[in-house]
Design an enzyme around this catalytic site. Structure first.
Site, PDB file in Angstrom:
ATOM      1  N   CYS A 151      23.840  -9.476 -24.354  1.00 36.79           N
ATOM      2  CA  CYS A 151      24.291  -9.686 -22.968  1.00 36.79           C
ATOM      3  C   CYS A 151      25.604 -10.467 -22.924  1.00 36.79           C
ATOM      4  CB  CYS A 151      23.209 -10.416 -22.180  1.00 36.79           C
ATOM      5  SG  CYS A 151      22.478 -11.818 -23.059  1.00 36.79           S
ATOM      6  N   HIS A 207      23.511 -16.677 -17.544  1.00 33.63           N
ATOM      7  CA  HIS A 207      24.426 -17.438 -18.396  1.00 33.63           C
ATOM      8  C   HIS A 207      25.697 -17.735 -17.597  1.00 33.63           C
ATOM      9  CE1 HIS A 207      22.069 -16.162 -21.884  1.00 33.63           C
ATOM     10  NE2 HIS A 207      22.403 -14.907 -21.732  1.00 33.63           N
TER      11      HIS A 207
HETATM   12  P1  NAD Z   1      10.829  -8.979 -24.497  1.00 33.74           P
HETATM   13  O1  NAD Z   1      10.012  -9.886 -25.331  1.00 33.74           O
HETATM   14  O2  NAD Z   1      10.944  -9.213 -23.047  1.00 33.74           O
HETATM   15  O3  NAD Z   1      10.314  -7.478 -24.671  1.00 33.74           O
HETATM   16  C1  NAD Z   1       9.965  -6.930 -25.910  1.00 33.74           C
HETATM   17  C2  NAD Z   1       8.777  -5.999 -25.728  1.00 33.74           C
HETATM   18  O4  NAD Z   1       8.476  -5.371 -26.963  1.00 33.74           O
HETATM   19  C3  NAD Z   1       7.526  -6.745 -25.258  1.00 33.74           C
HETATM   20  O5  NAD Z   1       6.935  -6.018 -24.204  1.00 33.74           O
HETATM   21  C4  NAD Z   1       6.644  -6.742 -26.508  1.00 33.74           C
HETATM   22  O6  NAD Z   1       5.268  -6.701 -26.200  1.00 33.74           O
HETATM   23  C5  NAD Z   1       7.063  -5.437 -27.159  1.00 33.74           C
HETATM   24  N1  NAD Z   1       6.788  -5.370 -28.607  1.00 33.74           N
HETATM   25  C6  NAD Z   1       6.288  -6.336 -29.425  1.00 33.74           C
HETATM   26  N2  NAD Z   1       6.163  -5.850 -30.676  1.00 33.74           N
HETATM   27  C7  NAD Z   1       6.599  -4.576 -30.649  1.00 33.74           C
HETATM   28  C8  NAD Z   1       6.706  -3.562 -31.644  1.00 33.74           C
HETATM   29  N3  NAD Z   1       6.345  -3.762 -32.913  1.00 33.74           N
HETATM   30  N4  NAD Z   1       7.217  -2.366 -31.263  1.00 33.74           N
HETATM   31  C9  NAD Z   1       7.602  -2.146 -29.999  1.00 33.74           C
HETATM   32  N5  NAD Z   1       7.504  -3.073 -29.018  1.00 33.74           N
HETATM   33  C10 NAD Z   1       7.001  -4.281 -29.349  1.00 33.74           C
HETATM   34  O7  NAD Z   1      12.260  -8.924 -25.182  1.00 33.74           O
HETATM   35  P2  NAD Z   1      13.626  -8.535 -24.480  1.00 33.74           P
HETATM   36  O8  NAD Z   1      14.180  -9.744 -23.842  1.00 33.74           O
HETATM   37  O9  NAD Z   1      13.444  -7.303 -23.677  1.00 33.74           O
HETATM   38  O10 NAD Z   1      14.536  -8.276 -25.750  1.00 33.74           O
HETATM   39  C11 NAD Z   1      14.547  -7.017 -26.399  1.00 33.74           C
HETATM   40  C12 NAD Z   1      15.837  -6.893 -27.193  1.00 33.74           C
HETATM   41  O11 NAD Z   1      16.926  -6.940 -26.266  1.00 33.74           O
HETATM   42  C13 NAD Z   1      16.111  -8.017 -28.206  1.00 33.74           C
HETATM   43  O12 NAD Z   1      16.852  -7.496 -29.274  1.00 33.74           O
HETATM   44  C14 NAD Z   1      16.967  -8.980 -27.411  1.00 33.74           C
HETATM   45  O13 NAD Z   1      17.761  -9.818 -28.212  1.00 33.74           O
HETATM   46  C15 NAD Z   1      17.811  -8.004 -26.629  1.00 33.74           C
HETATM   47  N6  NAD Z   1      18.397  -8.545 -25.405  1.00 33.74           N
HETATM   48  C16 NAD Z   1      17.681  -9.376 -24.598  1.00 33.74           C
HETATM   49  C17 NAD Z   1      18.272  -9.895 -23.466  1.00 33.74           C
HETATM   50  C18 NAD Z   1      17.538 -10.842 -22.580  1.00 33.74           C
HETATM   51  O14 NAD Z   1      18.178 -11.716 -21.996  1.00 33.74           O
HETATM   52  N7  NAD Z   1      16.251 -10.727 -22.384  1.00 33.74           N
HETATM   53  C19 NAD Z   1      19.588  -9.554 -23.135  1.00 33.74           C
HETATM   54  C20 NAD Z   1      20.275  -8.649 -23.941  1.00 33.74           C
HETATM   55  C21 NAD Z   1      19.672  -8.159 -25.092  1.00 33.74           C
END
Ligand code: NAD
Length: 355
Positions: free
Chosen positions: A140, A220
């Site tokens: 992000c 942020h």
């Molecule tokens: P999150 O924890 O909200 O969501 C992840 C999901 O994946 C959850 O529902 C979890 O239950 C599920 N999960 C767990 N184990 C798994 C597996 N083995 N296979 C598939 N799914 C599984 O996380 P998020 O915030 O959505 O982040 C996801 C990615 O996006 C990460 O790489 C993170 O760094 C990136 N990201 C996050 C944000 C943010 O601010 N939340 C912003 C940009 C990028």
């Protein structure tokens, strides 16, 4: 019609799923869930087919009365592209599974750049993903910095950018994150990983970043100083940024004083989940001293990478060009806020006089 699946239906995955489902040239085949929690309801209400992310947890779904169409392997066999939205680090573990199924994959910014052939931002590096089997949409913060620095570099040339990132402690649903009463240098060393990550998409831009974590969940905030190669005019910079489709120049006259009001503005505008897909640059913060440009921007961490994921899929799997893809994505999602409150000082002065 591109068939797309989403592996991991959390903060980013549920938003990417909705964005993909909204594209006329894409079909959402289904989403995976790791456990049968409340996220299942959101997916089923939207009519999305559910798959078990982890094979041996399928019985948990049956026990909870949740119908699954299959497991991750079945989903991978039914799609042209899988978008990995699993927690940071899990995406890298999933990479070999995608490869074994010969399924092109989009990863998220929580993974190292080495997880994929190319790092992606639609404004900064669309063509890098062309035809790639694996692509990583940068984080992000990196997405927001790339969107900001690309037009500044093209127009003025960047000698050096210095950015201090005040990062949200956790997303609103992350009750176990912090800090709750502190502001923490994270990392305490400089540069943070964000500058080198910007260079994954804009290799020629010199940028130093320092980062802290604050006890907030909304957005942020970036404090940006860019030394340009040619002297800018602050009004021209405002016009330049206002002309970028994924930058919202927050008008001084709107009375929006922080992330709380920004999120309320987005919710009032009818945005799903109150999402802000755009960088939010505070118009009155855009200041110039010689070749130095200063500004503040806010970044909705849950949302800004969502349109980028849609464009990454097109860059990998079609021959649609960057401008066309960005326009399609913007139009279908409604990216691009256009405040009715005019621009800047004149309007602000009138409002002040009326008080
Ligand atoms: P999150 O924890 O909200 O969501 C992840 C999901 O994946 C959850 O529902 C979890 O239950 C599920 N999960 C767990 N184990 C798994 C597996 N083995 N296979 C598939 N799914 C599984 O996380 P998020 O915030 O959505 O982040 C996801 C990615 O996006 C990460 O790489 C993170 O760094 C990136 N990201 C996050 C944000 C943010 O601010 N939340 C912003 C940009 C990028």
């Amino acid at each position: 019609m591109l068939r797309v699946g989403v592996n991991g239906y959390g903060t980013i995955g549920k938003r990417v799923a909705d964005a993909v489902a909204a594209q006329p040239d894409m079909g959402l085949v289904g989403v995976t869930k790791a456990s049968p929690d409340y996220g299942v309801e959101a997916a089923t209400r939207r009519g999305y087919d559910l798959y078990a992310a982890v094979d041996d947890r399928a019985n948990d779904f049956a026990a909870a009365g949740v119908d699954l169409v299959g497991t991750l392997g079945d989903l991978l066999g039914a799609v042209d592209v899988i978008v990995d939205c699993a927690p940071s680090g899990v995406g890298e573990r999933n990479a070999s599974v995608y490869e074994a199924h010969d399924t092109p994959a989009v990863f998220q910014g929580g993974e190292d750049a080495s997880v994929a052939e190319a790092s992606f931002n639609a404004r900064g590096a669309f063509e890098a993903a062309r035809g790639a089997e694996t692509v990583r949409v940068v984080s992000c913060n990196t997405t927001a910095l790339s969107r900001l620095l690309a037009p500044l570099d093209e127009t003025y040339g960047i000698e050096k950018a210095r950015v201090t990132l005040v990062r949200r402690g956790g997303d609103p649903s992350e009750t176990d994150r912090g800090p709750i009463n502190d502001i923490v240098p994270d990392p305490a060393t400089v540069p943070s990983h964000h500058g080198p990550d910007v260079n994954e998409v804009l290799p020629d831009v010199t940028v130093d970043t320092a980062a802290l974590r604050a006890p907030v969940t909304g957005m942020h905030t970036h404090s940006v100083n860019v030394t340009l190669e040619t002297e800018p005019d602050s009004n021209e910079v405002r016009d330049l940024l206002a002309g970028e489709s994924r930058i919202f120049l927050v008008p001084a006259a709107a009375g929006i004083d922080g992330a709380g009001a920004l999120k309320e503005y987005a919710a009032d505008a009818g945005r799903p989940r109150g999402d802000l897909w755009e960088n939010c640059v505070w118009e009155e913060s855009v200041s110039v001293a010689g070749r130095d440009l200063y500004l503040f921007q806010n970044v909705h961490q849950e949302a800004d990478v969502v349109p980028e994921n849609v464009d990454a899929i097109r860059a990998m799997a079609t021959d649609v060009d960057a401008a066309e893809s960005i326009e399609r994505t913007n139009e279908t999602l409604g990216v691009g806020l256009d405040s009715r409150l005019g621009d800047g000082e004149l309007t602000q002065a009138e409002l002040t006089a009326d008080d």
